[in-house]
Design a protein around this motif. Structure first.
Motif, PDB file in Angstrom:
ATOM      1  N   UNK A   1     -28.144  39.652  -3.816  1.00 53.70           N
ATOM      2  CA  UNK A   1     -28.887  38.671  -3.020  1.00 53.70           C
ATOM      3  C   UNK A   1     -28.054  37.405  -2.780  1.00 53.70           C
ATOM      4  N   UNK A   2     -27.299  36.990  -3.767  1.00 53.78           N
ATOM      5  CA  UNK A   2     -26.442  35.817  -3.583  1.00 53.78           C
ATOM      6  C   UNK A   2     -25.453  36.074  -2.450  1.00 53.78           C
ATOM      7  N   UNK A   3     -24.903  37.288  -2.422  1.00 51.85           N
ATOM      8  CA  UNK A   3     -24.007  37.636  -1.322  1.00 51.85           C
ATOM      9  C   UNK A   3     -24.722  37.674   0.011  1.00 51.85           C
ATOM     10  N   UNK A   4     -25.961  38.184   0.021  1.00 49.87           N
ATOM     11  CA  UNK A   4     -26.745  38.227   1.258  1.00 49.87           C
ATOM     12  C   UNK A   4     -27.032  36.819   1.778  1.00 49.87           C
ATOM     13  N   UNK A   5     -27.270  35.871   0.852  1.00 54.70           N
ATOM     14  CA  UNK A   5     -27.577  34.508   1.303  1.00 54.70           C
ATOM     15  C   UNK A   5     -26.404  33.897   2.052  1.00 54.70           C
ATOM     16  N   UNK A   6     -25.189  34.266   1.653  1.00 52.86           N
ATOM     17  CA  UNK A   6     -24.015  33.748   2.353  1.00 52.86           C
ATOM     18  C   UNK A   6     -23.989  34.259   3.792  1.00 52.86           C
ATOM     19  N   UNK A   7     -24.353  35.535   3.975  1.00 49.95           N
ATOM     20  CA  UNK A   7     -24.424  36.070   5.333  1.00 49.95           C
ATOM     21  C   UNK A   7     -25.571  35.441   6.108  1.00 49.95           C
TER      22      UNK A   7
ATOM     23  N   UNK B   1     -29.155  28.247   6.136  1.00 46.27           N
ATOM     24  CA  UNK B   1     -28.769  27.190   5.223  1.00 46.27           C
ATOM     25  C   UNK B   1     -28.045  27.747   4.016  1.00 46.27           C
ATOM     26  N   UNK B   2     -27.859  26.913   3.006  1.00 47.95           N
ATOM     27  CA  UNK B   2     -27.193  27.359   1.798  1.00 47.95           C
ATOM     28  C   UNK B   2     -25.685  27.254   1.879  1.00 47.95           C
ATOM     29  N   UNK B   3     -25.017  27.775   0.855  1.00 46.87           N
ATOM     30  CA  UNK B   3     -23.568  27.672   0.768  1.00 46.87           C
ATOM     31  C   UNK B   3     -22.872  28.435   1.889  1.00 46.87           C
ATOM     32  N   UNK B   4     -23.472  29.524   2.328  1.00 46.70           N
ATOM     33  CA  UNK B   4     -22.887  30.281   3.423  1.00 46.70           C
ATOM     34  C   UNK B   4     -22.821  29.480   4.706  1.00 46.70           C
TER      35      UNK B   4
ATOM     36  N   UNK C   1     -21.922  15.209  -0.841  1.00 47.67           N
ATOM     37  CA  UNK C   1     -23.359  15.111  -0.589  1.00 47.67           C
ATOM     38  C   UNK C   1     -24.004  16.434  -0.167  1.00 47.67           C
ATOM     39  N   UNK C   2     -23.264  17.229   0.586  1.00 45.34           N
ATOM     40  CA  UNK C   2     -23.879  18.419   1.165  1.00 45.34           C
ATOM     41  C   UNK C   2     -23.959  19.621   0.249  1.00 45.34           C
ATOM     42  N   UNK C   3     -23.017  19.770  -0.680  1.00 52.13           N
ATOM     43  CA  UNK C   3     -22.985  20.973  -1.506  1.00 52.13           C
ATOM     44  C   UNK C   3     -24.170  21.065  -2.457  1.00 52.13           C
ATOM     45  N   UNK C   4     -24.667  19.920  -2.917  1.00 51.31           N
ATOM     46  CA  UNK C   4     -25.819  19.944  -3.818  1.00 51.31           C
ATOM     47  C   UNK C   4     -27.037  20.529  -3.104  1.00 51.31           C
ATOM     48  N   UNK C   5     -27.288  20.067  -1.886  1.00 47.94           N
ATOM     49  CA  UNK C   5     -28.407  20.602  -1.108  1.00 47.94           C
ATOM     50  C   UNK C   5     -28.191  22.075  -0.791  1.00 47.94           C
ATOM     51  N   UNK C   6     -26.966  22.421  -0.408  1.00 48.43           N
ATOM     52  CA  UNK C   6     -26.666  23.808  -0.069  1.00 48.43           C
ATOM     53  C   UNK C   6     -26.839  24.730  -1.274  1.00 48.43           C
ATOM     54  N   UNK C   7     -26.431  24.259  -2.453  1.00 49.77           N
ATOM     55  CA  UNK C   7     -26.601  25.063  -3.667  1.00 49.77           C
ATOM     56  C   UNK C   7     -28.080  25.268  -3.982  1.00 49.77           C
ATOM     57  N   UNK C   8     -28.870  24.209  -3.823  1.00 43.63           N
ATOM     58  CA  UNK C   8     -30.304  24.320  -4.041  1.00 43.63           C
ATOM     59  C   UNK C   8     -30.918  25.345  -3.078  1.00 43.63           C
ATOM     60  N   UNK C   9     -30.521  25.308  -1.819  1.00 42.39           N
ATOM     61  CA  UNK C   9     -31.052  26.260  -0.844  1.00 42.39           C
ATOM     62  C   UNK C   9     -30.672  27.693  -1.209  1.00 42.39           C
TER      63      UNK C   9
ATOM     64  N   UNK D   1     -30.038  28.817  -4.261  1.00 46.54           N
ATOM     65  CA  UNK D   1     -30.830  29.186  -5.434  1.00 46.54           C
ATOM     66  C   UNK D   1     -32.280  29.469  -5.060  1.00 46.54           C
ATOM     67  N   UNK D   2     -32.839  28.674  -4.138  1.00 48.27           N
ATOM     68  CA  UNK D   2     -34.221  28.873  -3.722  1.00 48.27           C
ATOM     69  C   UNK D   2     -34.388  30.215  -3.019  1.00 48.27           C
ATOM     70  N   UNK D   3     -33.485  30.506  -2.086  1.00 39.27           N
ATOM     71  CA  UNK D   3     -33.540  31.800  -1.394  1.00 39.27           C
ATOM     72  C   UNK D   3     -33.440  32.950  -2.379  1.00 39.27           C
ATOM     73  N   UNK D   4     -32.478  32.861  -3.261  1.00 41.51           N
ATOM     74  CA  UNK D   4     -32.252  33.939  -4.221  1.00 41.51           C
ATOM     75  C   UNK D   4     -33.431  34.094  -5.168  1.00 41.51           C
ATOM     76  N   UNK D   5     -33.938  32.985  -5.684  1.00 42.15           N
ATOM     77  CA  UNK D   5     -35.039  33.045  -6.646  1.00 42.15           C
ATOM     78  C   UNK D   5     -36.315  33.619  -6.064  1.00 42.15           C
TER      79      UNK D   5
END
Length: 233
Positions: free
Chosen positions: A173-179, A186-189, A23-31, A33-37
């Protein structure tokens, strides 16, 4: 996602039994993608003009101006020299002023953009330098104005480099979102830190890493394809 989520050992192989993965990874992936976009879009809107300014005011540019070039270059260099985590913490007051909060993916867009603009601006400057001087001279002899030289010659000829630079920036940016996720963005990080690291859920950590790798590969493939498409040399 609740604090009472049960641990599911990696050896079980029943990944989807873990509510975080299911359940959680879908929301985290969206977050993520939103941050990065959002950050990528704002970076392009600001980074391209800054990169053009750096190129035009350089000694070999269309409008040489050592003072302006040094001033803009100094600001860009300062922005590039700050580690992202330090930058994110240091501009918390600005983030709160702009978005009204310091947590969530919306707040993370502020430091992500500020951190990426100097990086992309330098890539834009480098791409513009690679445009053949003969092409610029030919356009000048034909009476092209500075605006026409910039828009129809420099930016048009540098499109493959601009796309490649943006691809590199988006991957960064994808790497930055993890940090950023480690301190409330939020997000995968955030999922990897909260469940994979703090709660020792190896399956969650692996799932987050795999998703990040997939995102990076997709961005690289799309960026390479677009760069080839706009390259008419």
């Amino acid at each position: 996602m609740t604090p009472a989520l049960a641990l599911v050992p990696l050896e079980d192989g029943r990944w989807l039994d873990n509510p975080v993965i299911r359940e959680g990874l879908l929301t985290a992936t969206w977050e993520t993608l939103a941050m990065t976009g959002v950050a990528a879009l704002l970076t392009a809107l600001v980074g391209i003009p800054v990169g053009v300014l750096l190129h035009q005011t350089s000694p070999g540019g269309i409008s040489p101006s050592p003072a302006v070039h040094r001033a803009v270059g100094a600001v860009v260099n300062v922005g590039r020299s700050l580690p992202f985590l330090i930058l994110m913490i240091s501009i918390i007051p600005l983030t709160r002023l702009l978005v009204g909060t310091t947590v969530g993916w919306q707040a993370a867009c502020v430091p992500l953009t500020i951190g990426a603009i100097p990086f992309y601006a330098r890539l834009v400057e480098t791409s513009l330098r690679e445009v053949s001087g003969g092409t610029v001279e030919a356009a000048t002899m034909m009476g092209a104005t500075r605006w026409e030289l910039t828009r129809k010659v420099l930016l048009a000829e540098a499109r493959p480099g601009l796309v490649a630079g943006m691809t590199t920036t988006v991957i960064a940016l994808i790497g930055y979102t993890a940090m950023a996720g480690a301190i409330g963005a939020g997000g995968l990080g955030a999922v990897a830190m909260t469940y994979g690291y703090n709660r020792f859920e190896s399956d969650v950590m692996i799932a987050c890493v795999v998703l990040l790798l997939v995102l990076v590969q997709l961005v690289q493939m799309l960026g390479d394809a677009l760069a080839r498409r706009v390259d008419h040399r």
